[in-house]
Design an enzyme around this catalytic site. Structure first.
Site, PDB file in Angstrom:
ATOM      1  N   GLU A 304       0.596   6.488   2.258  1.00  0.00           N
ATOM      2  CA  GLU A 304       1.818   7.019   1.651  1.00  0.00           C
ATOM      3  C   GLU A 304       3.054   6.597   2.438  1.00  0.00           C
ATOM      4  O   GLU A 304       4.102   6.283   1.854  1.00  0.00           O
ATOM      5  CB  GLU A 304       1.746   8.547   1.567  1.00  0.00           C
ATOM      6  CG  GLU A 304       0.685   9.082   0.632  1.00  0.00           C
ATOM      7  CD  GLU A 304       0.887   8.619  -0.808  1.00  0.00           C
ATOM      8  OE1 GLU A 304       2.051   8.491  -1.229  1.00  0.00           O
ATOM      9  OE2 GLU A 304      -0.120   8.380  -1.494  1.00  0.00           O
ATOM     10  N   ASP A 390      -1.726  -0.048   1.125  1.00  0.00           N
ATOM     11  CA  ASP A 390      -3.055  -0.112   1.744  1.00  0.00           C
ATOM     12  C   ASP A 390      -3.035  -1.061   2.938  1.00  0.00           C
ATOM     13  O   ASP A 390      -3.592  -0.757   4.006  1.00  0.00           O
ATOM     14  CB  ASP A 390      -4.097  -0.589   0.721  1.00  0.00           C
ATOM     15  CG  ASP A 390      -4.512   0.504  -0.250  1.00  0.00           C
ATOM     16  OD1 ASP A 390      -4.137   1.665  -0.020  1.00  0.00           O
ATOM     17  OD2 ASP A 390      -5.210   0.190  -1.233  1.00  0.00           O
TER      18      ASP A 390
END
Length: 461
Positions: A304, A390
């Protein structure tokens, strides 16, 4: 500013036919709305056979037991059936409302309603608010049984529903109340900008909508969300220490770290952040904390924070502003077009001076095919951002010179698998269905990418 208005005027000249030529806009809307609906049904029918597979993809075989995979497939199949029925049902209702002139009727009823309080047609903004209230109430009636079924049958059958009937009704009433308290002033200001700025409304309306978005970012966590969920400071412990340490190392402006009682309504899990550039808040679902280890939750938050680091929310905001500008740039041709409203059964005296809210609502219907294409493009951008986030988690070891983050890719992979297992998420996904509907890559795509990021990170050391 003059240059902008000159370019917008050029666009309006190209669309001048809207205000003069009789076009069967209603048939156009019917045809394209059914085209979009049937295409989405086709995508569901492409996806549906994949729920008959008896084993997960090889890369996930060790993570899904036979029983969990069977539950996942059954859940996906039931959701697909519901989505197919509800999509066709809602389209049928919308099509019938359009065919029988519902919007013209609702405008007349709104006029009669405000007339009882001594307000006439000159109070367009007041009538517009009454009109929207009627639309919301009437549209809720046919969709309410679907919501009840989805919550108390579909989600309940698969063990996800935690919502009680009382909470369901309370949420519905709160939603209406919040919508009116915020929506009425917003709509009033929205329409006032049109009246005040005249045909040069585009830049002013853009500024208003951007200001409203920023205000919502401020008041949502402090005023709106507490009406539906309880936000509590995350308790001291390993997880809080890990997250605060990571935020500090990345210079993430963390103001508050919350745990939200998501289990109050569902057992699904999630985590997210929000706020202004200088003050951010992180929210973690209590279900995620319960079902995952602290180092795995940290990996989810690292992902995040990757969105923050690469300014993904800001980029999406800019993309949305471009989208809004395109819509507003095309709209002036429709706002003074009596034939446009006449095509949707509005009487001559209303069409002669088209109410702004009516013209804008019908204009949105005209744009339906464009909106479907924009949705696909936004999904593609979002999936690209997910891969970037990611990768960010995987390179933290090198970026922060922190050896304790060497296994971040493995932790994130485990967390993603855990989320999919606990949420019974679909693991077999048709590529076209995914491109149209999914803002995130599939689990197998993300795990494959994580392996590549992990190898690249090791080579760069």
């Amino acid at each position: 500013m003059d240059f902008l208005h000159a370019q917008l005027a050029t666009v309006q000249k190209q669309l001048a036919f809207v205000s003069t030529d009789p076009v069967d806009w209603k048939t156009y809307v019917q045809a394209f709305s059914w085209t979009v609906c049937l295409f989405e049904s086709y995508l569901l029918l492409r996806q549906y056979p994949l729920y008959s597979k008896t084993a997960p993809p090889p890369v996930l075989a060790e993570h899904f037991t036979g029983d969990v995979f069977h539950k996942s497939q059954t859940y996906g199949r039931d959701k697909a059936k519901f989505a197919l029925f509800s999509g066709l049902f809602k389209q049928t209702v919308d099509s019938l409302l359009l065919h029988f002139g519902f919007y013209a009727w609702a405008w007349a009823v709104a006029g009669d309603a405000i007339g009882k309080f001594g307000y006439g047609e000159e109070y367009e903004i007041t009538q517009s608010i009454a009109f929207i209230v009627i639309l919301v109430v009437v549209s809720t009636i046919p969709s309410l049984p679907l919501s009840v079924y989805q919550t108390f049958v579909l989600e309940e059958r698969h063990g996800f529903n935690k919502t009680t009937p009382g909470l369901f009704v309370a949420d519905l009433l709160k939603g209406w109340a919040v919508g009116f308290v915020i929506g009425a002033p917003f709509l009033s200001a929205f329409l006032y900008v049109f009246k005040w700025a005249g045909d040069r409304f585009v830049p002013w309306l853009m500024a208003f909508l951007l200001t409203f978005q920023i205000i919502m970012v401020i008041i949502y966590p402090t005023v709106i969300q507490p009406l539906f969920n309880k936000l509590s400071p995350l308790k001291d412990g390993e997880l809080r220490t890990r997250i605060e340490s990571l935020a500090s190392k990345l210079k993430f402006p963390l103001t508050h770290l919350y745990e939200i009682d998501g289990s109050k309504r569902s057992s699904h899990s999630n985590a997210y952040f929000f706020g202004l550039p200088w003050s951010k808040h992180i929210v973690i679902f209590d279900t995620l904390i319960k079902e995952s280890k602290p180092d795995e939750v940290e990996a989810v938050l690292a992902h995040e924070l990757g969105h923050w680091y690469y300014m993904h929310p800001t980029k999406l905001l800019l993309a949305s502003q471009l989208h809004i500008f395109t819509i507003l740039a095309l709209f002036p041709a429709f706002i003074h077009a009596p034939p446009f409203l006449r095509a949707f059964d509005f009487p001559k005296h209303v069409a002669a001076q088209p109410p702004t809210i009516i013209a804008f609502l019908l204009f949105q219907m005209i744009l339906m095919p464009l909106e479907a294409v924009v949705g696909i493009a936004m999904n593609a951008i979002s999936r690209h951002f997910e891969y970037q986030a990611d990768n960010f988690a995987c390179i933290l070891q090198n970026k922060l010179k922190a050896d304790e983050m060497a296994d971040m890719s493995d932790r994130l992979g485990r967390a993603l698998v855990q989320l999919h297992v606990k949420n019974l998420s679909t693991v077999w996904v048709d590529w076209l269905y995914s491109a149209y509907h999914h803002s995130h890559p599939t689990l197998t795509e993300r795990l494959k990418a994580l392996e590549g990021y992990k190898s690249a990170a090791k080579k760069s050391q």
